[in-house]
Design an enzyme around this catalytic site. Structure first.
Site, PDB file in Angstrom:
ATOM      1  N   TRP A   9      -2.013   2.847  -2.515  1.00 36.57           N
ATOM      2  CA  TRP A   9      -1.559   1.889  -1.503  1.00 36.57           C
ATOM      3  C   TRP A   9      -0.567   0.869  -2.042  1.00 36.57           C
ATOM      4  O   TRP A   9      -0.009   0.084  -1.281  1.00 36.57           O
ATOM      5  CB  TRP A   9      -2.762   1.176  -0.879  1.00 36.57           C
ATOM      6  CG  TRP A   9      -3.510   2.036   0.089  1.00 36.57           C
ATOM      7  CD1 TRP A   9      -3.161   3.286   0.519  1.00 36.57           C
ATOM      8  CD2 TRP A   9      -4.741   1.706   0.755  1.00 36.57           C
ATOM      9  NE1 TRP A   9      -4.106   3.749   1.411  1.00 36.57           N
ATOM     10  CE2 TRP A   9      -5.075   2.807   1.571  1.00 36.57           C
ATOM     11  CE3 TRP A   9      -5.584   0.591   0.733  1.00 36.57           C
ATOM     12  CZ2 TRP A   9      -6.227   2.820   2.368  1.00 36.57           C
ATOM     13  CZ3 TRP A   9      -6.720   0.615   1.510  1.00 36.57           C
ATOM     14  CH2 TRP A   9      -7.037   1.707   2.327  1.00 36.57           C
ATOM     15  N   LYS A  10      -0.429   0.796  -3.347  1.00 31.19           N
ATOM     16  CA  LYS A  10       0.495  -0.180  -3.959  1.00 31.19           C
ATOM     17  C   LYS A  10       0.145  -1.576  -3.452  1.00 31.19           C
ATOM     18  O   LYS A  10      -1.034  -1.864  -3.250  1.00 31.19           O
ATOM     19  CB  LYS A  10       1.949   0.219  -3.668  1.00 31.19           C
ATOM     20  CG  LYS A  10       2.181   1.704  -3.990  1.00 31.19           C
ATOM     21  CD  LYS A  10       3.612   2.123  -3.973  1.00 31.19           C
ATOM     22  CE  LYS A  10       3.696   3.604  -4.318  1.00 31.19           C
ATOM     23  NZ  LYS A  10       5.062   4.086  -4.419  1.00 31.19           N
ATOM     24  N   HIS A  94       2.075   4.374 -13.747  1.00 30.72           N
ATOM     25  CA  HIS A  94       2.918   4.614 -12.576  1.00 30.72           C
ATOM     26  C   HIS A  94       4.343   4.131 -12.870  1.00 30.72           C
ATOM     27  O   HIS A  94       4.544   3.124 -13.541  1.00 30.72           O
ATOM     28  CB  HIS A  94       2.348   3.884 -11.351  1.00 30.72           C
ATOM     29  CG  HIS A  94       3.020   4.296 -10.081  1.00 30.72           C
ATOM     30  ND1 HIS A  94       4.239   3.782  -9.706  1.00 30.72           N
ATOM     31  CD2 HIS A  94       2.681   5.209  -9.142  1.00 30.72           C
ATOM     32  CE1 HIS A  94       4.612   4.362  -8.569  1.00 30.72           C
ATOM     33  NE2 HIS A  94       3.681   5.222  -8.209  1.00 30.72           N
ATOM     34  N   GLU A  96       6.431   2.545 -11.186  1.00 31.67           N
ATOM     35  CA  GLU A  96       6.745   1.163 -10.794  1.00 31.67           C
ATOM     36  C   GLU A  96       6.259   0.175 -11.854  1.00 31.67           C
ATOM     37  O   GLU A  96       6.878  -0.865 -12.074  1.00 31.67           O
ATOM     38  CB  GLU A  96       6.133   0.863  -9.413  1.00 31.67           C
ATOM     39  CG  GLU A  96       6.946   1.557  -8.317  1.00 31.67           C
ATOM     40  CD  GLU A  96       6.149   1.947  -7.082  1.00 31.67           C
ATOM     41  OE1 GLU A  96       5.040   1.437  -6.880  1.00 31.67           O
ATOM     42  OE2 GLU A  96       6.655   2.796  -6.318  1.00 31.67           O
ATOM     43  N   GLU A 163       5.432  12.596 -10.847  1.00 31.57           N
ATOM     44  CA  GLU A 163       6.119  11.883  -9.773  1.00 31.57           C
ATOM     45  C   GLU A 163       7.579  11.651 -10.167  1.00 31.57           C
ATOM     46  O   GLU A 163       7.892  10.683 -10.867  1.00 31.57           O
ATOM     47  CB  GLU A 163       5.439  10.523  -9.534  1.00 31.57           C
ATOM     48  CG  GLU A 163       4.004  10.646  -9.100  1.00 31.57           C
ATOM     49  CD  GLU A 163       3.552   9.409  -8.332  1.00 31.57           C
ATOM     50  OE1 GLU A 163       3.139   9.566  -7.182  1.00 31.57           O
ATOM     51  OE2 GLU A 163       3.651   8.299  -8.874  1.00 31.57           O
ATOM     52  N   SER A 208       7.063  11.088  -1.887  1.00 32.77           N
ATOM     53  CA  SER A 208       7.362  11.420  -0.489  1.00 32.77           C
ATOM     54  C   SER A 208       6.563  12.605   0.045  1.00 32.77           C
ATOM     55  O   SER A 208       7.091  13.428   0.791  1.00 32.77           O
ATOM     56  CB  SER A 208       8.863  11.630  -0.291  1.00 32.77           C
ATOM     57  OG  SER A 208       9.562  10.437  -0.587  1.00 32.77           O
ATOM     58  N   GLY A 229       1.889   7.746  -1.508  1.00 37.74           N
ATOM     59  CA  GLY A 229       2.116   6.323  -1.254  1.00 37.74           C
ATOM     60  C   GLY A 229       2.245   6.060   0.232  1.00 37.74           C
ATOM     61  O   GLY A 229       1.255   5.956   0.958  1.00 37.74           O
ATOM     62  N   GLY A 230       3.479   5.969   0.723  1.00 36.03           N
ATOM     63  CA  GLY A 230       3.766   5.579   2.100  1.00 36.03           C
ATOM     64  C   GLY A 230       2.939   6.303   3.157  1.00 36.03           C
ATOM     65  O   GLY A 230       2.406   5.678   4.082  1.00 36.03           O
TER      66      GLY A 230
END
Ligand code: PGA
Length: 248
Positions: A9-10, A94, A96, A163, A208, A229-230
Site C-alpha cells: 500500500w506504500k 523496495h 522506492e 520489480e 503495474s 501497488g496501485g
C-alpha cells in the site's frame, strides 16, 4: 508451489480506511486456498489490520524494518515491534526505499538478516531502471542486488520480488516474455547460491499488475506471485488479482 500475492500500500490508507478495506476484501477472498494473501499497510495501520484479519486467510506484512533491536534510533521500527503488531513478513529493498532513502545493498542485507533472525518472512525486492535496461545492464544489476542483498542469508521463508523500476506505478507492465526472462535468470542466480532449494523460492513479479494482466503474468513458468501497488488499494480490484484465472 503455492502462489504468493502481496499488496504494497506504500504511503496510503489511514487506520479507518484500512479497516474498511479489510471488511470488504476478506469475504471476497475467503475461499482462496492456493494463494498466500498478504497485505502491507503503513506502520500506523498494522495493529488495526492485524485485528481485522483474525480468523481469515490474510497475512500481514510491514513495508520496512530496522535492524537494531531497540535504542536511540529516532523514527525506526524494530523486528520485535513488527512481530508484536502481528506481522509475518516484511518487504525489504523496495526500489522506492533504495531511490528516496539511499538504501544500498549493504543496508538491505542487514535488514534481511535482522528480519530473518526475528523469524519474519522476507519479501526481497530487486529490479533495474529504464536506463539500466536500455544500456543492456539488466542482468548485471539483478545479479549484484541478489548476491549482495542475500549474502550470508539462508533461503527459508524468503520470497524474491522482481520489480522493474520502469514498470512501477507507470502503467507500463513488463511483457510476459520480459518477466519470464528475468525470473528465469533470478532462479539461476538463486540456484548458484542455494542449489536445489532455489526451485522452492517464490519469485513475484511487481510493476503495474492489474486485474487485466494478472492472468497471463501468473501463467509464466517462473512467476510465482505478484507484488501489487496501485491496483491493491481497492478491495474489488485486489480481490480479482488474488482470484486470478489459471490459463492452461
Ligand atoms: P505498482 O507498484 O503496482 O503501483 O506498479 C508495485 C510496487 O511498487 O510494489
Amino acid at each position: 508451489m503455492k502462489y504468493f500475492i502481496a499488496a504494497n500500500w506504500k504511503m496510503n490508507k489511514t487506520i479507518a480506511e484500512t479497516r474498511e478495506f479489510l471488511r470488504n476484501f476478506s469475504p471476497a477472498v475467503e475461499k482462496v486456498t492456493d494463494v498466500d494473501i498478504v497485505i502491507a499497510p503503513p506502520f500506523t495501520a498494522l495493529a488495526a489490520a492485524s485485528d481485522e484479519i483474525q480468523d481469515t486467510n490474510i497475512q500481514l506484512a510491514a513495508q520496512d524494518i530496522f535492524w537494531e533491536e531497540k535504542g536511540a534510533y529516532t523514527g525506526e521500527i524494530s523486528p520485535r515491534m513488527l512481530l508484536e503488531a502481528g506481522c509475518r513478513h516484511v518487504i525489504i529493498g523496495h526500489s522506492e526505499r533504495r531511490q528516496y532513502f539511499s538504501e544500498e545493498d549493504a543496508i538491505v542485507n542487514r535488514k534481511i538478516k535482522a528480519a530473518k533472525k526475528a523469524g519474519l518472512g522476507v519479501i526481497f525486492c530487486v529490479g533495474e531502471s529504464l536506463e539500466e535496461r536500455e544500456a543492456g545492464k539488466t542482468f548485471d544489476v539483478i545479479k549484484r542486488e541478489i548476491e549482495s542483498g542475500l549474502a550470508e542469508i539462508d533461503p527459508e521463508n524468503l520470497v524474491v520480488a522482481y520489480e522493474p523500476i520502469w514498470a512501477i506505478g507507470t502503467g507500463k507492465t513488463a511483457t510476459n516474455e520480459q518477466a519470464q526472462e528475468v525470473h528465469a535468470y533470478i532462479r539461476k542466480i538463486l540456484g548458484n547460491l542455494y542449489g536445489n532449494k532455489a526451485e522452492d523460492i517464490r519469485i513475484l513479479y511487481g510493476g503495474s499488475v492489474t486485474p487485466d494482466n494478472v492472468d497471463s503474468l501468473m501463467a509464466c513458468k517462473d512467476v510465482n506471485g505478484a507484488l501489487v501497488g496501485g491496483a491493491s488499494l481497492k478491495p474489488e480490484s485486489f480481490a480479482r488479482i488474488v482470484c486470478f484465472k489459471k490459463e492452461n
